[in-house]
Design a protein around this motif. Structure first.
Motif, mmCIF file in Angstrom:
data_model
loop_
_atom_site.group_PDB
_atom_site.id
_atom_site.type_symbol
_atom_site.label_atom_id
_atom_site.label_comp_id
_atom_site.label_asym_id
_atom_site.label_seq_id
_atom_site.Cartn_x
_atom_site.Cartn_y
_atom_site.Cartn_z
ATOM 1 N N GLU A 1 1.169 -1.160 -0.206
ATOM 2 C CA GLU A 1 0.342 -0.033 0.185
ATOM 3 C C GLU A 1 1.048 1.531 0.185
ATOM 4 O O GLU A 1 1.860 1.746 0.848
ATOM 5 N N SER A 2 0.554 1.582 -0.894
ATOM 6 C CA SER A 2 1.178 3.485 -1.213
ATOM 7 C C SER A 2 0.677 4.238 -1.119
ATOM 8 O O SER A 2 -0.622 4.596 -1.743
ATOM 9 N N TYR A 3 1.285 5.667 -0.703
ATOM 10 C CA TYR A 3 0.702 7.043 -0.610
ATOM 11 C C TYR A 3 2.085 8.214 -1.560
ATOM 12 O O TYR A 3 2.328 8.096 -1.224
ATOM 13 N N GLU A 4 1.378 8.565 -2.728
ATOM 14 C CA GLU A 4 1.655 9.309 -3.990
ATOM 15 C C GLU A 4 3.451 8.736 -4.016
ATOM 16 O O GLU A 4 4.209 8.629 -3.665
ATOM 17 N N ASP A 5 3.244 6.802 -4.541
ATOM 18 C CA ASP A 5 4.029 6.666 -4.755
ATOM 19 C C ASP A 5 5.471 6.055 -3.773
ATOM 20 O O ASP A 5 6.347 5.992 -3.443
#
Length: 187
Positions: free
Chosen positions: A115-119
């Motif tokens: 799971e990632s947020y803004e790469d």
């Protein structure tokens, strides 16, 4: 997407006070004096710290979603774990601390969700269940079999788990990776 403070529910992911937070629990409070508010227990997605915060209906927060990509675990190299993106075949290196105690459950070729947020990777989800062999199991204490008692055993990854008395060294069992609990014998 902006939402009002009274719309926050458990499971929502929000940006607040310069951090990324997951709402764990919410409680709508209507005091006898003053306006209603939403008491929210938040957990930081980066470092795991918790925070209790009050949100009034007039406040707004930014709600976000995490990008989820399937990866395959390739190997561990020292304190680094190497994963491969199943679509682009790019390799991703993460510190073993990032996965935490559950890194012991990683097996060659295992499919995980990053799971990632803004790469930027935020978390990793392992399969809920894995099959492991028992390396050591304590002998059964006579008289304990009448009740539903469990005995300690060490799995092949070195983690201790409580198993029923009929499980012996060498057997393969299904283990819940979230709670580190014996589920059943593996087929």
């Amino acid at each position: 997407m902006k939402i009002n403070g009274n719309e926050i529910k458990p499971g929502h992911l929000i940006e607040h006070a310069g951090g990324l937070w997951a709402a764990v629990r919410t409680n709508h409070v209507k005091p006898g004096k003053g306006g209603a508010f939403n008491q929210v227990e938040l957990k930081n997605l980066r470092d795991g710290t918790k925070l209790n915060e009050r949100f009034r209906a007039t406040e707004t927060v930014e709600r976000f979603t995490l990008d989820q990509k399937d990866h395959q675990f390739l190997y561990a190299e020292g304190e680094t774990l190497v994963f491969m993106d199943n679509e682009t075949f790019e390799q991703l290196e993460l510190a073993a601390d990032f996965v935490g105690d559950r890194a012991a459950f990683l097996q060659d070729g295992m499919k995980v969700t990053v799971e990632s947020y803004e790469d930027t990777p935020i978390g990793i989800r392992l399969p809920d269940y894995v099959v492991l062999a028992i390396r050591e199991a304590d002998p059964v204490v006579k008289g304990q079999t009448a009740t539903s008692s469990y005995k300690p055993a060490i799995m092949e990854n070195g983690i201790r788990v409580m198993v029923p008395p009929f499980i012996e060294a060498g057997e393969r069992i299904l283990v819940d990776t979230n709670d580190i609990l014996y589920v059943r014998r593996a087929d």
